[in-house]
Design an enzyme around this catalytic site. Sequence first.
Site, mmCIF file in Angstrom:
data_model
loop_
_atom_site.group_PDB
_atom_site.id
_atom_site.type_symbol
_atom_site.label_atom_id
_atom_site.label_comp_id
_atom_site.label_asym_id
_atom_site.label_seq_id
_atom_site.Cartn_x
_atom_site.Cartn_y
_atom_site.Cartn_z
ATOM 1 N N ASP A 197 122.309 61.894 199.417
ATOM 2 C CA ASP A 197 122.027 60.547 199.901
ATOM 3 C C ASP A 197 122.219 60.459 201.405
ATOM 4 O O ASP A 197 122.668 61.411 202.048
ATOM 5 C CB ASP A 197 122.913 59.506 199.192
ATOM 6 C CG ASP A 197 124.328 60.019 198.945
ATOM 7 O OD1 ASP A 197 124.876 60.721 199.825
ATOM 8 O OD2 ASP A 197 124.897 59.733 197.880
ATOM 9 N N ASP A 209 133.384 52.770 190.543
ATOM 10 C CA ASP A 209 132.572 51.958 189.638
ATOM 11 C C ASP A 209 131.615 52.800 188.806
ATOM 12 O O ASP A 209 130.717 52.283 188.153
ATOM 13 C CB ASP A 209 131.801 50.885 190.401
ATOM 14 C CG ASP A 209 130.833 51.453 191.432
ATOM 15 O OD1 ASP A 209 130.734 52.706 191.542
ATOM 16 O OD2 ASP A 209 130.170 50.661 192.128
ATOM 17 N N HIS A 239 129.462 55.188 189.919
ATOM 18 C CA HIS A 239 128.209 55.653 190.510
ATOM 19 C C HIS A 239 128.283 57.145 190.835
ATOM 20 O O HIS A 239 129.347 57.676 191.144
ATOM 21 C CB HIS A 239 127.828 54.838 191.756
ATOM 22 C CG HIS A 239 128.678 55.066 192.964
ATOM 23 N ND1 HIS A 239 129.588 54.143 193.421
ATOM 24 C CD2 HIS A 239 128.755 56.111 193.825
ATOM 25 C CE1 HIS A 239 130.171 54.597 194.510
ATOM 26 N NE2 HIS A 239 129.697 55.792 194.768
ATOM 27 N N GLU A 278 124.205 52.833 192.035
ATOM 28 C CA GLU A 278 125.190 51.814 191.711
ATOM 29 C C GLU A 278 124.982 51.290 190.283
ATOM 30 O O GLU A 278 123.927 51.504 189.679
ATOM 31 C CB GLU A 278 125.077 50.650 192.707
ATOM 32 C CG GLU A 278 125.320 51.037 194.163
ATOM 33 C CD GLU A 278 126.791 51.237 194.499
ATOM 34 O OE1 GLU A 278 127.572 51.610 193.611
ATOM 35 O OE2 GLU A 278 127.155 51.010 195.679
#
Length: 260
Positions: A66, A135, A137, A142
């Site tokens: 990313d 979370d 990811h 996400e």
Amino acid sequence: MEVVIQPVEVLAQLAANAIERVLQERPTPVLGLATGSSPLPIYDELARRHADRGLSFARARGFTLDEYVGLPADHPESYRSVIDRELVSRVDFAPGAVQGPDGAADDLRAACAAYEEAIAAAGGVELQILGIGTDGHIAFNEPGSSLASRTRIKTLTDQTRADNARFFDGDLEAVPRHCLTQGLGTIMSARHLVLIATGTGKAEAVHQLVEGPVSALWPATIMQHHPHATVLVDDAAASRLQLGDYFRTVYANKPAWQIP
């Protein structure tokens, strides 16, 4: 899915062993490289092996997961800069052999498509290193991400930006709101996934990844459908696993012939 619960230094050695096999066995090895804090012990171990034993990356190519949108390529926290600093500059990748999504492109959609094409043209990723967010990811997919997604632009959650503010001297406003990220479908195309997670802050995400239902609410759970996924965790990150003792037993009795 293989779950290995060991101290951090052992986890780094296991991941480095898998990467070393790819480098030695494949004529043109292709590695998927993650940034963030979790993979750093792996990169330290690889750099040590390069310096001490001549482990070579000269024939390898690398693709990062990313990139932030809007940061200059030479910004110290751009992922291009981070991977250069933490790994590329410490080993012998050929110039230009490691590339990432172009978060500074004028046409971000075209940049995403071009990145997918580059990975495919290289023959696909043999081994993909991954971390996991609190979370759930992986890369910057996400919660709510399509389980079939490909490289695209994503808006970062407030939680992810808060978690990453430490890399920007604690300044939340300095953390970009958008990124380009490999999609979950892109990641799942790699032939071997190696995820590393350490610390109690990752315990719930690891529990969901390994033992929860496959759900876009916890994107990493898509890894349950991968035919060759390895999850490397320390005791703290494994503290929520209901099957932790079983995973320890399985690893302690792993057949010597089993694919690592």
